[in-house]
Design a protein around this motif. Structure first.
Motif, mmCIF file in Angstrom:
data_model
loop_
_atom_site.group_PDB
_atom_site.id
_atom_site.type_symbol
_atom_site.label_atom_id
_atom_site.label_comp_id
_atom_site.label_asym_id
_atom_site.label_seq_id
_atom_site.Cartn_x
_atom_site.Cartn_y
_atom_site.Cartn_z
ATOM 1 N N GLU A 116 0.870 -1.179 0.000
ATOM 2 C CA GLU A 116 0.000 0.000 0.000
ATOM 3 C C GLU A 116 0.903 1.224 0.000
ATOM 4 O OE1 GLU A 116 -2.900 0.464 3.175
ATOM 5 O OE2 GLU A 116 -3.560 2.388 2.337
ATOM 6 N N ASN A 136 -4.435 5.038 -2.363
ATOM 7 C CA ASN A 136 -5.625 5.574 -1.701
ATOM 8 C C ASN A 136 -6.232 6.738 -2.480
ATOM 9 O OD1 ASN A 136 -5.758 4.204 1.117
ATOM 10 N ND2 ASN A 136 -3.599 4.806 0.903
ATOM 11 N N GLU A 148 -7.819 2.088 -3.396
ATOM 12 C CA GLU A 148 -8.516 1.941 -2.125
ATOM 13 C C GLU A 148 -9.403 3.156 -1.915
ATOM 14 O OE1 GLU A 148 -6.059 1.233 1.293
ATOM 15 O OE2 GLU A 148 -4.956 -0.389 0.321
ATOM 16 N N ASP A 201 -11.703 0.447 1.710
ATOM 17 C CA ASP A 201 -10.784 0.660 2.834
ATOM 18 C C ASP A 201 -11.569 0.920 4.131
ATOM 19 O OD1 ASP A 201 -8.337 1.023 4.065
ATOM 20 O OD2 ASP A 201 -7.812 2.853 2.995
ATOM 21 N N LYS A 251 -11.106 -4.338 2.960
ATOM 22 C CA LYS A 251 -10.022 -4.232 3.939
ATOM 23 C C LYS A 251 -10.651 -3.966 5.302
ATOM 24 C CE LYS A 251 -5.969 -2.620 2.875
ATOM 25 N NZ LYS A 251 -4.862 -1.689 2.539
ATOM 26 N N GLU A 291 -6.314 -5.262 8.263
ATOM 27 C CA GLU A 291 -5.364 -4.159 8.464
ATOM 28 C C GLU A 291 -4.925 -4.078 9.923
ATOM 29 O OE1 GLU A 291 -6.082 -0.355 5.998
ATOM 30 O OE2 GLU A 291 -7.968 -0.725 7.020
HETATM 31 MG MG MG Z 1 -5.677 2.604 2.649
#
Ligand code: MG
Ligand code: C2E
Ligand code: MG
Ligand code: MG
Length: 294
Positions: free
Chosen positions: A59, A120, A152, A182, A203, A239
């Motif tokens: 990421e 992101n 994400e 996310d 996630k 996560e």
């Molecule tokens: Mg993220």
């Protein structure tokens, strides 16, 4: 002119508020300058297959190293970038950086072809015209195939821009770019809606992972998300995994992919290269590689 409003006008100003408003303005101004001064860069946090520790991707996480203020957290500057509209320029620049980095890494023979980078997107970027084209351009400028990139988007960002959001996600997926939701579990998407969203991965937010072993409620939430993902045919990434116990519990529940300090903190590109050259992935306790922090 201010004087005409009379004394009461000034009474709403409490000095601490004034102080923080000034600090914020200052940061806004510095953020604007940071773009051309190349103070923004990316760190990359490994995403791993938890059973084997094998690296599956990264990421990309924005970092700001200011010459006077030092490291400013993205929790602090991303909201400012969003409020001021700077997120468009910053996001686009960072995405190009991530793509060029992937292009460089892919050229090295140690780097597995399947590795992909997660990027992101913020809610404010989603309503920006031409975002999907900008993303496709970034990929083609670096001669990367779309399966190298995953975007994400937080659950709440989708909820905020439902119509545009769904359209954008469909567009990206048609181009072969995978979409991950996310911080899942912190928004308020309904089951009926989730079913219709064009998604590939959930996630699980790290707040649930953090409290998982001490709260039966949180473990039930994680279990529910895993069942849900299974029935919707989505992959799951947990996560914020920090302990061996969390990893074990997640594996037992059938969650295969994870990200967190247990495996690795976000690393700068030099550290990532080191990691890849050593072909050294995270190993369960007792099997750690010698010499590395991984
Ligand atoms: Mg993220
Ligand atoms: P996020 O996308 O949910 O990213 C995960 C955050 O969790 C990162 O914080 C990461 O460093 C942190 N993290 C990962 N593993 C662990 C762990 O085991 N324990 C703990 N305590 N934390 C862990 P970071 O880098 O500070 O980023 C914070 C947030 O800022 C991100 O949350 C994301 O929402 C936003 N952000 C960061 N980079 C970008 C960017 O390039 N664009 C946009 N739009 N937002 C970004
Ligand atoms: Mg997250
Ligand atoms: Mg987050």
């Amino acid at each position: 002119e201010a004087k005409q409003h009379g004394k009461s006008h000034f009474e709403v100003f409490d000095p601490t508020m004034h102080e923080s408003a000034r600090a914020r303005l200052d940061l806004e101004c510095e953020l604007r300058r940071s773009i051309d001064r190349d103070e923004l860069y990316l760190c990359y946090q490994p995403i791993v297959e938890m059973a084997s520790g094998a690296l599956i991707g990264f990421e990309a996480l924005a970092r700001w190293n200011h010459p006077r203020l030092g490291q400013v957290s993205p929790e602090q500057f991303i909201p400012i970038a969003e409020d001021t509209g700077l997120i468009g320029v910053i996001g686009s620049k960072l995405l190009r950086m991530a793509c060029r980095q992937m292009e460089t890494w892919k050229a090295s023979e140690k780097f597995a072809a399947e590795l992909s980078v997660n990027f992101n997107l913020s809610a404010k970027q989603m309503s920006q015209n031409g975002l999907a084209d900008d993303i496709r351009d970034s990929l083609s400028e670096s001669s990367l195939s779309p399966d190298c990139l995953r975007v994400e988007i937080t659950e709440s960002a989708i909820m905020e821009n439902l119509h545009e959001g769904v359209e954008l996600l469909c567009d990206l997926r048609e181009s072969g770019i995978r979409v991950e939701i996310d911080d899942f579990g912190t928004g308020y998407s309904s089951l009926a809606l989730l079913h219709k969203l064009p998604l590939d991965v959930l996630k699980i937010d790290r707040s649930f992972i953090r409290k998982m072993l001490t709260s039966t409620e949180n473990i039930a939430i994680v279990r529910t998300i895993l069942t849900l993902a299974d029935s919707l045919n989505l992959d799951v990434i947990a996560e914020g995994i920090e302990t061996e116990e969390q990893r074990g519990q997640l594996l037992e529940m059938g969650c295969e992919l994870g990200q967190g300090y247990l495996f690795s903190k976000p690393l700068d590109c030099v550290q990532i290269e080191h990691l890849i050259c050593q072909a050294c992935t995270w190993k369960p306790q007792g099997q750690r590689c010698a010499g590395g922090p991984f």
